[in-house]
Each structure stands twice: as C-alpha cells, then as structure tokens.
Design a protein around this motif. Structure first.
Motif, PDB file in Angstrom:
ATOM      1  N   GLY A 198       0.772  -1.233   0.000  1.00 35.47           N
ATOM      2  CA  GLY A 198       0.000   0.000   0.000  1.00 35.47           C
ATOM      3  C   GLY A 198       0.801   1.280   0.000  1.00 35.47           C
ATOM      4  N   ARG A 199       2.147   1.180  -0.030  1.00 37.41           N
ATOM      5  CA  ARG A 199       2.945   2.407  -0.033  1.00 37.41           C
ATOM      6  C   ARG A 199       4.255   2.194  -0.793  1.00 37.41           C
ATOM      7  N   PRO A 214       3.309  10.708  -3.716  1.00 33.63           N
ATOM      8  CA  PRO A 214       3.704   9.303  -3.575  1.00 33.63           C
ATOM      9  C   PRO A 214       2.554   8.373  -3.965  1.00 33.63           C
ATOM     10  N   PRO A 215       2.886   7.288  -4.656  1.00 34.45           N
ATOM     11  CA  PRO A 215       1.842   6.335  -5.010  1.00 34.45           C
ATOM     12  C   PRO A 215       1.440   5.515  -3.794  1.00 34.45           C
ATOM     13  N   ASN A 216       0.220   5.025  -3.796  1.00 34.57           N
ATOM     14  CA  ASN A 216      -0.242   4.114  -2.761  1.00 34.57           C
ATOM     15  C   ASN A 216      -1.191   3.123  -3.414  1.00 34.57           C
ATOM     16  N   GLY A 217      -1.779   2.252  -2.634  1.00 34.85           N
ATOM     17  CA  GLY A 217      -2.724   1.285  -3.188  1.00 34.85           C
ATOM     18  C   GLY A 217      -2.098  -0.070  -3.425  1.00 34.85           C
ATOM     19  N   ASP A 218      -2.620  -0.744  -4.437  1.00 32.31           N
ATOM     20  CA  ASP A 218      -2.216  -2.116  -4.727  1.00 32.31           C
ATOM     21  C   ASP A 218      -0.728  -2.220  -5.072  1.00 32.31           C
ATOM     22  N   ASP A 219      -0.156  -3.399  -4.783  1.00 34.31           N
ATOM     23  CA  ASP A 219       1.230  -3.666  -5.154  1.00 34.31           C
ATOM     24  C   ASP A 219       1.363  -3.540  -6.668  1.00 34.31           C
TER      25      ASP A 219
END
Length: 124
Positions: free
Chosen positions: A13-14, A41-46
């Motif tokens: 998620g991070r 910064p991206p987050n969410g799914d791998d």
C-alpha cells in the motif's frame, strides 16, 4: 523532447523508498531545468509506477509487480551511456535489448567503460 523517468515500487500500500525517489527527482529536475511540480507518492495495490516528467506535465503509468521465475540475461556490446539521470533518451537500451532478444535472452546487461554492470535494458 527529453523527459525524466522515475520508476517506483509500491508494496503493502505504499512506496517504501519514496523519500529517496523524491530526492533524486528534485535533483534531476533542477539539473535538467524542468519546471513542473513533483508527483505525489503512489499508494494502493502492489505494482510498479512509472513517472515521466517533462515539458509542463507529469504522466503516470503502472504495471503489475509480478516477475517471471527466471530471466535470461546477456551482456551487451552496447556500452552504458553513463548518464546521471534516467530520461526518455533510451536508444542504447533499445539496441541492447534487440541484440539480447535476437540471441534468445530476455534482457541485456549494459556495462560501464571499466566492465562493471551498470543497468539492464528493461529489468532493474
């Protein structure tokens, strides 16, 4: 037009190395004279997130983070361009990849002038 490239791995998620990516983006943007803001910064799914920063925009693409069980590598005769920042000027990498694939490999390793592995043409 040349654009800056930054590839970020998202896990759990991070982006665990985001501060390092951001530091490199800031330095490269200054050095290349880019006047666009920096990404969040991206987050969410791998996944793998690729930022392309240039002109007056930031484009974002992503792909799954799965990788094959094995990768066949070939050392390329194409020398690493010895650049300080990753940009969209990727001709040496494209030539090295074509050479490797013609020989039956999945990717090419580009070496420095003193024979050290610097980078692969596609895989990190």
């Amino acid at each position: 037009m040349r654009a800056l490239i930054e590839t970020v791995r998202v896990m759990g998620g991070r982006a665990p190395l985001w501060d390092l990516h951001l530091e490199r983006l800031r330095a490269a943007s200054r050095a290349l004279g880019l006047r666009v803001g920096l990404p969040h910064p991206p987050n969410g799914d791998d996944r793998i997130v690729r930022y392309e920063i240039g002109g007056d925009r930031i484009s974002t693409t992503s792909r799954t983070s799965s990788s094959p069980a094995s990768i066949s590598l070939r050392v390329s005769v194409v020398p690493h361009p010895n650049y300080p920042w990753k940009t969209t000027e990727r001709q040496a990498f494209d030539v090295a990849l074509t050479e490797a694939q013609a020989a039956g490999a999945d990717d090419a390793l580009l070496l420095s002038a003193d024979g050290r592995v610097r980078e692969a043409s596609r895989w990190a």
